[in-house]
Design an enzyme around this catalytic site. Structure first.
Site, PDB file in Angstrom:
ATOM      1  N   GLY A 149       0.789  -1.227   0.000  1.00 35.08           N
ATOM      2  CA  GLY A 149       0.000   0.000   0.000  1.00 35.08           C
ATOM      3  C   GLY A 149       0.819   1.274   0.000  1.00 35.08           C
ATOM      4  N   SER A 176       2.313  -3.434  -3.656  1.00 33.95           N
ATOM      5  CA  SER A 176       2.296  -2.372  -4.681  1.00 33.95           C
ATOM      6  C   SER A 176       2.469  -2.886  -6.106  1.00 33.95           C
ATOM      7  CB  SER A 176       3.338  -1.296  -4.352  1.00 33.95           C
ATOM      8  OG  SER A 176       3.006  -0.656  -3.121  1.00 33.95           O
TER       9      SER A 176
END
Ligand code: 13P
Length: 256
Positions: A179, A218
């Site tokens: 994140g 990510s």
């Protein structure tokens, strides 16, 4: 052994972890993903792990889309006095084929030790689910040069004795990459995945050579192709970018 491993083809898995996101209306994303997959078939398995409340309702659309469903956690017991918890058998009954266990958010937020994660993975296997067992180091552990030691200890503690290539998937998710938009370099990913592969082979032999090792943290459409091309990366575990069919398909396309 080395020759066999070199020629081994492992079908990749691209898995979406929706975390605590999504209401019934998010069904449209499963339908949209199905349309995209119908036009361009994926060369990998595709999985969505929505909140448990959505699994049963997504079942038909997911089946049509050719997408498997999974839970994000399960209890280690089959049933009993455990308010708020969900068993692996319940997830299976709702339509799940997989369940994520030991995600770093559960290890951190709920104090889950590797022993608990192993018990959950065993419960998943007992219920006939494929366990996706997560491991990953924090930023402090990486900075202290402890990455491989941490991963090694999490693997040793979290994997059941009877894990095999059919019932278990490993997900390497560096906590600091989740994140944040940050990812390790492809060299760093290669180093950790190679070390995980070596430990799996040492413990499980040929099954360890065939077990899928996902990278998570990510992963986006823009970096998926590069990350998925790293040796011993057999797919992705995707958070934020799995919530929208367009983005998730952009990652799946790394394999089409
Ligand atoms: P992001 O893809 O949002 O970084 O999350 C990764 C993750 O934790 C998947 O389990």
């Amino acid at each position: 052994m080395a020759g066999k491993v070199a020629t081994l083809r492992i079908k990749a898995l691209v898995a979406g972890n929706w975390k605590m996101n999504g209401l019934k209306s998010a069904r449209k994303e499963v339908v949209a993903l199905g349309r995209k997959l119908a036009r361009n078939k994926a060369a990998c398995d595709v999985l969505i792990c929505p909140p448990a409340t959505l699994i049963a309702g997504f079942r038909e659309d997911a089946r049509t889309a050719g997408v498997a469903l999974g839970g994000q956690d399960c209890h280690m017991q089959v049933s009993g006095a455990h308010t708020g918890d969900i068993s692996a058998a319940m997830l299976k009954d709702a339509g799940a084929r997989y369940v994520i266990v030991g995600h770093s958010e559960r290890r951190a937020d709920h104090g889950e030790s590797s022993a608990i994660v192993r018990a959950k993975a065993e419960a998943a296997h007992e219920a006939g689910l494929i366990a996706i067992i997560c491991v990953g180091e924090t930023r402090a552990e990486r900075d202290a040069g402890k990455t491989l030691r941490v991963i090694s200890s999490q693997l040793a503690g979290s994997l059941p004795l009877r894990a095999n290539a059919k019932n278990t998937v490993i997900a390497y998710e560096p906590v600091w990459a989740i994140g944040t938009g940050l990812t390790p370099t492809t060299q760093d990913v290669a180093k950790v995945h190679k070390a995980i592969r070596a430990r799996l082979e040492k413990r499980f032999g040929f099954d360890g050579a065939k077990m899928r090792i996902l990278y998570g943290g990510s992963v986006k459409p823009a970096n998926a192709a590069e990350l998925m091309a790293v040796p011993n990366v057999n797919g992705a575990l995707v958070g934020g970018a799995s919530l929208k069919a367009d983005d998730f398909y952009g990652i799946i396309s790394a394999y089409t």
